[in-house]
Design an enzyme around this catalytic site. Structure first.
Site, PDB file in Angstrom:
ATOM      1  N   ASN A 245       0.753  -1.233   0.076  1.00 58.09           N
ATOM      2  CA  ASN A 245      -0.186  -0.130   0.145  1.00 58.09           C
ATOM      3  C   ASN A 245       1.136   1.255   0.176  1.00 58.09           C
ATOM      4  OD1 ASN A 245       0.977  -0.143   2.575  1.00 58.09           O
ATOM      5  ND2 ASN A 245      -1.127   0.091   3.704  1.00 58.09           N
ATOM      6  N   GLY A 246       0.232   2.446   0.211  1.00 59.09           N
ATOM      7  CA  GLY A 246       1.033   3.811   0.234  1.00 59.09           C
ATOM      8  C   GLY A 246       1.432   4.104   1.643  1.00 59.09           C
ATOM      9  N   ASP A 247       1.191   3.368   2.689  1.00 56.07           N
ATOM     10  CA  ASP A 247       1.363   4.185   3.815  1.00 56.07           C
ATOM     11  C   ASP A 247       1.546   3.054   4.871  1.00 56.07           C
ATOM     12  OD1 ASP A 247       1.862   5.837   6.090  1.00 56.07           O
ATOM     13  OD2 ASP A 247       0.352   7.067   5.348  1.00 56.07           O
ATOM     14  N   ASP A 248       1.449   3.146   6.364  1.00 54.54           N
ATOM     15  CA  ASP A 248       2.045   2.130   7.253  1.00 54.54           C
ATOM     16  C   ASP A 248       1.255   0.768   6.839  1.00 54.54           C
ATOM     17  OD1 ASP A 248       3.815   4.059   8.404  1.00 54.54           O
ATOM     18  OD2 ASP A 248       2.055   4.625   9.660  1.00 54.54           O
TER      19      ASP A 248
ATOM     20  N   THR B 111       5.663  -0.814   1.250  1.00 56.88           N
ATOM     21  CA  THR B 111       5.099   0.539   1.496  1.00 56.88           C
ATOM     22  C   THR B 111       6.013   1.435   1.038  1.00 56.88           C
ATOM     23  OG1 THR B 111       3.986   2.238   2.714  1.00 56.88           O
ATOM     24  CG2 THR B 111       5.427   0.466   4.055  1.00 56.88           C
TER      25      THR B 111
END
Length: 474
Positions: free
Chosen positions: A248-251, A282
Site C-alpha cells: 500500500n501507500g502508507d503504514d 510500502t
C-alpha cells in the site's frame, strides 16, 4: 536471479522462525474463530441485489441486515454475498452477524461521495483526521457491537479509492475520507480471509474495541496512494493481527490511541497487541508503526515474524511535543528487511496538531522498547533515533541486528538512552553497551522488564546476513 535468490532465502527464514512465533499466537485472542455456526442465513440476492457492478445495492444490504437483526438473540445470523460485483454505499452491521463473501464476490464502494454518509469525528481526535469537522462513514461500519465476523473465501472489498485520492490531492474534499471497515465500541470481532483493495483512506480501523482478530487478509493499493494504511488498531485492547500481506501507500500496521488534547482527555489506550507473520511493502510508510496519534497511550505490543521489502521504513515510532501519552513495553523480533530506506526510526517531532489548543508541555513517555533479531539487505540507513529535549526516550534496547547498510553514517541518535548488543554496523554511543550498569530491557514476555541476557539460543542474525549477502551476490 539476485532478487529471486534473496527471496527464496527469506522464505526459508520464515519457515525456520515460525515455530518461535507460534508460541505468541492466541495470547490475546484465544478461541476466536471465523467458523462460528449461525443457524439463520440469507443471500444478498433475496433482497433484490444485482451483481452487475452498476446497480447500487445499498438498500439491499441494509434491508438484509435489518431482517437478520430479528435473529440476533436466536443464535445469530449470516449474510452471504454470492459471486458478482456488488456496488454499494456505506452500510452498518449488527451484533451476532457473519458477513460472508464468496471467493468471486466483490463488494464495491460507490464513487458517489453522497453514498458515504457524514458522521461526527472521533472523540479522541476532536475533528476529522484530515480536515476540521465531520468525516465520511466507512463502507462497512459498526457501533457498539459484539460477536461480528467479516470473512470469505478470499472474496474482495474494493473501495474504488482512486477518485477519493484525486479529490484529496486536489483539495476538493469537505470531510475526511472514509475507511473500508471501521468498528467502534465493539468486542469479539473477527476479520479474515478477504482481500481489501483501493481503500479511500485507512483500510481496517477498529477503534475503542476489544478482542479483535484480523488474520489471513490481503490489502492492496498503489504504492503512491495517500494514507492507505493497512490495519490500524486505535484505542483498542486485546488485538491480534496474523498472517497478512499488505502492499500500500502508507503504514502496513499502525497502532494509535488518539490525538493530542483529545486523546489525553479521552484516555483510552491501545494495549495487548499481538502481531505475527506479516509481509508487506510500502513506499511512504513503515512495516510497523506506532503513532503518531498515541496520546491515550500504547503498551504491551509484541510483533514477530515481519518481512518488509521495498519500503521507506521498517520499524517506526512517531510522536511529538503536545502528544502526551506513552509508548511502553514494545517488543519487536524476528524481522527481515530488503531494500528498505531506514530500518529503525524513532521520531520525537512528527506530525501536525488538530488545532492550537494542545498543551505544548504535554510530553510523551517513550520507554521499554526492545528490537532484536533483525536482518536486512540493501538498507539505506540503519537507524534514526531522536528523542525530545527535556524528554529523553529511555530503555531503547537493540540486540542481535545485522544490516547491510549503504550509508557512511548508519546511525543517527540524539536525546535517547538505552542499550545495544551484537549490532552491525555498530550502533550509536547513546546505546553503548559498555556505559553504565547492566541495562534493563523489555522481554516481551510480560509487562515487566527483564535484564538482558546473551542470545545464544536464538538464530544468529549475523549468520543469516552472511547467507543473504552471498545469495545476493550470485
Amino acid at each position: 536471479m539476485k532478487r529471486s535468490a534473496v527471496f527464496q532465502f527469506l522464505l526459508v527464514f520464515v519457515i525456520i522462525v515460525q515455530s518461535q512465533w507460534s508460541s505468541v499466537s492466541g495470547i490475546y485472542c484465544k478461541d476466536m474463530t471465523a467458523t462460528v455456526y449461525r443457524p439463520h442465513s440469507v443471500t444478498l440476492t433475496e433482497f433484490g441485489a444485482v451483481g452487475d457492478g452498476k446497480t447500487l445495492n445499498t438498500k439491499a444490504f441494509q434491508n438484509a441486515i435489518f431482517y437478520l437483526n430479528s435473529f440476533a438473540d436466536k443464535g445469530g445470523a449470516q449474510l452471504f454475498v454470492p459471486a458478482g460485483r456488488w456496488l454499494t454505499g456505506s452500510f452498518s452491521l449488527i451484533s451476532h452477524l457473519t458477513l460472508s463473501l464468496d471467493k468471486d464476490a466483490v463488494i464495491i464502494g460507490s464513487s458517489d461521495s453522497s453514498d458515504w454518509p457524514v458522521m461526527d469525528p472521533l472523540p479522541s481526535y476532536g475533528r476529522g483526521r484530515e480536515l476540521p469537522g465531520e468525516r465520511h462513514q466507512s463502507l462497512i461500519f459498526g457501533w457498539n457491537l459484539t460477536d461480528v465476523i467479516i470473512t470469505g473465501a478470499n472474496g474482495t472489498i474494493d473501495g474504488q479509492g482512486d477518485i477519493w485520492w484525486d479529490w484529496f490531492q486536489h483539495g476538493n474534499l469537505n470531510y475526511t475520507r472514509p475507511h473500508l471497515i471501521e468498528l467502534m465500541y465493539s468486542t469479539n470481532i473477527v476479520i479474515s480471509n478477504l482481500t481489501f483493495k483501493n481503500s479511500p483512506f485507512w483500510n481496517i480501523h477498529p477503534v475503542y474495541c476489544s478482542q479483535v482478530l484480523v488474520e489471513y487478509v490481503t490489502i492492496l493499493a498503489p504504492l503512491d496512494s495517500p494514507n492507505t494504511d493497512g490495519i490500524n488498531p486505535d484505542s483498542s485492547t486485546n488485538v491480534c493481527i496474523y498472517h497478512c500481506y499488505v502492499r500500500n501507500g502508507d503504514d502496513i500496521i499502525a497502532i494509535k490511541s488518539g490525538w493530542d488534547e483529545y486523546g489525553i482527555s479521552f484516555a483510552r489506550p491501545s494495549s495487548n497487541i499481538s502481531i505475527s507473520n506479516i509481509t508487506g511493502e510500502t513506499r511512504g510508510g513503515a512495516g510497523i508503526a506506532i503513532g503518531s496519534e498515541m496520546s491515550g497511550g500504547v503498551s504491551n505490543v509484541r510483533a514477530e515474524g515481519l518481512r518488509i521489502v521495498n519500503s521507506l521504513h521498517g520499524i517506526r515510532i512517531k510522536t511529538a511535543p503536545g502528544r502526551g501519552g506513552y509508548v511502553m513495553n514494545v517488543y519487536i523480533s524476528d524481522v527481515s528487511m530488503h531494500n528498505v530506506s531506514r530500518a529503525i526510526r524513532i521520531t520525537g517531532n512528527y506530525g501536525e496538531h488538530p488545532d492550537n489548543n494542545y498543551d505544548k508541555n504535554a510530553l510523551p513517555v517513550i520507554s521499554n522498547i526492545t528490537i532484536e533479531n533483525v536482518v536486512g539487505v540493501n538498507v539505506g540507513i540503519a537507524g534514526i533515533l531522536e528523542g525530545i529535549r527535556g524528554d529523553n526516550f529511555s530503555r531503547i534496547c537493540i540486540s542481535n541486528v545485522s544490516l547491510s547498510v549503504q550509508s557512511m553514517h548508519p546511525w543517527s541518535c540524539s536525546l535517547i538512552q538505552g542499550y545495544s548488543n551484537s549490532v552491525t554496523p555498530e550502533s550509536c554511543e547513546e546505546l553503548n553497551s559498555d556505559s553504565g550498569d547492566t541495562p534493563v530491557c523489555y522481554s516481551g514476555a510480560s509487562s515487566l522488564p527483564l535484564r538482558i541476557q546473551a542470545y545464544t539460543h536464538r538464530i544468529s542474525a549475523s549468520g543469516l546476513l552472511d547467507t543473504l549477502l552471498k545469495l545476493a551476490s550470485m
